[in-house]
Design a protein around this motif. Structure first.
Motif, mmCIF file in Angstrom:
data_model
loop_
_atom_site.group_PDB
_atom_site.id
_atom_site.type_symbol
_atom_site.label_atom_id
_atom_site.label_comp_id
_atom_site.label_asym_id
_atom_site.label_seq_id
_atom_site.Cartn_x
_atom_site.Cartn_y
_atom_site.Cartn_z
ATOM 1 N N ARG A 161 35.330 13.814 -43.037
ATOM 2 C CA ARG A 161 36.999 14.159 -43.658
ATOM 3 C C ARG A 161 37.263 12.650 -43.728
ATOM 4 O O ARG A 161 37.726 11.814 -44.739
ATOM 5 N N MET A 162 35.827 11.798 -43.205
ATOM 6 C CA MET A 162 36.064 10.344 -43.716
ATOM 7 C C MET A 162 35.639 9.731 -45.717
ATOM 8 O O MET A 162 35.233 10.220 -46.142
ATOM 9 N N SER A 163 36.774 8.540 -45.619
ATOM 10 C CA SER A 163 36.987 7.944 -47.489
ATOM 11 C C SER A 163 35.344 7.615 -46.782
ATOM 12 O O SER A 163 34.964 6.875 -46.493
ATOM 13 N N PRO A 164 34.749 7.846 -48.562
ATOM 14 C CA PRO A 164 33.689 7.369 -48.416
ATOM 15 C C PRO A 164 33.648 5.492 -48.564
ATOM 16 O O PRO A 164 32.718 5.146 -48.536
ATOM 17 N N ASP A 165 34.221 4.839 -48.570
ATOM 18 C CA ASP A 165 34.287 3.300 -48.468
ATOM 19 C C ASP A 165 34.489 3.470 -46.109
ATOM 20 O O ASP A 165 34.001 1.886 -46.042
ATOM 21 N N LYS A 166 34.387 4.293 -45.971
ATOM 22 C CA LYS A 166 33.747 4.062 -44.242
ATOM 23 C C LYS A 166 32.118 4.575 -44.771
ATOM 24 O O LYS A 166 31.581 5.610 -44.852
ATOM 25 N N GLY A 167 31.466 3.396 -43.935
ATOM 26 C CA GLY A 167 29.493 4.117 -44.224
ATOM 27 C C GLY A 167 29.062 4.374 -42.406
ATOM 28 O O GLY A 167 28.073 4.624 -42.145
ATOM 29 N N ARG A 168 29.941 3.759 -41.805
ATOM 30 C CA ARG A 168 28.950 3.766 -40.635
ATOM 31 C C ARG A 168 30.204 4.295 -38.942
ATOM 32 O O ARG A 168 31.281 3.617 -38.439
ATOM 33 N N THR A 194 25.593 7.384 -39.541
ATOM 34 C CA THR A 194 25.524 6.331 -40.776
ATOM 35 C C THR A 194 25.411 7.358 -42.175
ATOM 36 O O THR A 194 25.302 8.357 -41.869
ATOM 37 N N ARG A 195 25.933 7.003 -43.384
ATOM 38 C CA ARG A 195 26.233 7.829 -44.662
ATOM 39 C C ARG A 195 24.957 7.587 -45.479
ATOM 40 O O ARG A 195 25.251 5.544 -45.317
ATOM 41 N N ASP A 196 25.065 8.317 -46.021
ATOM 42 C CA ASP A 196 24.098 7.942 -46.978
ATOM 43 C C ASP A 196 24.358 7.354 -48.399
ATOM 44 O O ASP A 196 25.714 8.161 -48.996
ATOM 45 N N ALA A 197 23.206 6.967 -49.513
ATOM 46 C CA ALA A 197 24.146 7.326 -50.902
ATOM 47 C C ALA A 197 24.208 8.023 -51.240
ATOM 48 O O ALA A 197 25.523 8.237 -51.737
ATOM 49 N N SER A 198 23.803 9.351 -50.782
ATOM 50 C CA SER A 198 24.550 10.963 -51.317
ATOM 51 C C SER A 198 25.190 10.951 -50.790
ATOM 52 O O SER A 198 26.172 12.394 -51.272
ATOM 53 N N GLY A 199 26.316 10.473 -49.660
ATOM 54 C CA GLY A 199 27.688 10.660 -48.941
ATOM 55 C C GLY A 199 26.938 11.732 -47.564
ATOM 56 O O GLY A 199 27.889 12.500 -46.709
ATOM 57 N N ALA A 200 25.945 12.152 -47.526
ATOM 58 C CA ALA A 200 25.356 12.837 -45.850
ATOM 59 C C ALA A 200 25.685 12.108 -44.785
ATOM 60 O O ALA A 200 24.987 11.050 -45.133
#
Length: 183
Positions: free
Chosen positions: A84-91, A152-158
């Motif tokens: 549910r975290m927005s894409p601007d959150k990465g870690r 951590t979120r990768d480039a695909s969003g996983a």
């Protein structure tokens, strides 16, 4: 388990410890979650969630908070809804701090209590009914705080998970500034 598991959605971080002996200051451990932006994953956290705060977007919830360790099973439980975290959150880095509730038993910085002085510590990180990791803080006897996990979120969003058991000898405020730095 210490490896990476990808594609995580909703994880639970649980913490347990034994109460302090009669007459001694209470053992009070707290789960802390620091959320970092995708643009600066090792900078200052954009969200900090712990016993006295909450996640503004509702993606991180402290479901159970204990100040003494009394009870059966896990004393504190935090739910992190990565999906549910927005894409601007990465870690997201998860840590544990020992609150200084008085008395210098256990040594450490400024007489703060260390993991050596808290019996029965343990943590469990799971998604659904699958344990991603579990352990204790016996290997960090002089620490007053510790990181336990990194998502951590990768480039695909996983989202992926790594066990990050590392001790710190500092006060809770300094720990929240240092827990996400590259070490």
């Amino acid at each position: 388990m210490t490896g990476v598991r990808k594609g995580l959605a909703k994880v639970e971080v649980a913490l347990r410890w034994d109460p302090s002996p009669a007459g001694a200051p209470a053992n009070d451990l707290d789960i802390v979650a620091a959320v970092y932006g995708a643009a600066d994953p090792h900078g200052a956290p954009v969200q900090l969630v712990h016993f006295g705060s909450r996640s503004p977007d509702g993606t991180i919830t402290l479901n159970r908070d204990s100040h003494t360790g009394q009870g059966f099973g896990f004393d504190e439980v935090m739910t992190v809804e990565l999906h549910r975290m927005s894409p601007d959150k990465g870690r997201v880095v998860i840590g544990v701090v020992i609150q200084n509730t008085g008395g210098g038993a256990g040594g450490g910085t400024g007489g703060a209590k260390t993991f050596a002085a808290v019996a029965g510590t343990g943590f469990r990180i799971r998604e659904g009914h699958t344990d991603l990791a579990q352990g204790d803080f016996a290997g960090l006897p002089g620490a007053t705080a510790a990181t336990v996990a990194e998502f951590t979120r990768d480039a695909s969003g996983a989202w992926s998970f790594d066990l990050r058991l590392e001790g710190f000898e500092t006060d809770p405020e300094e720990f929240t500034r240092a827990m996400g730095e590259v070490r």
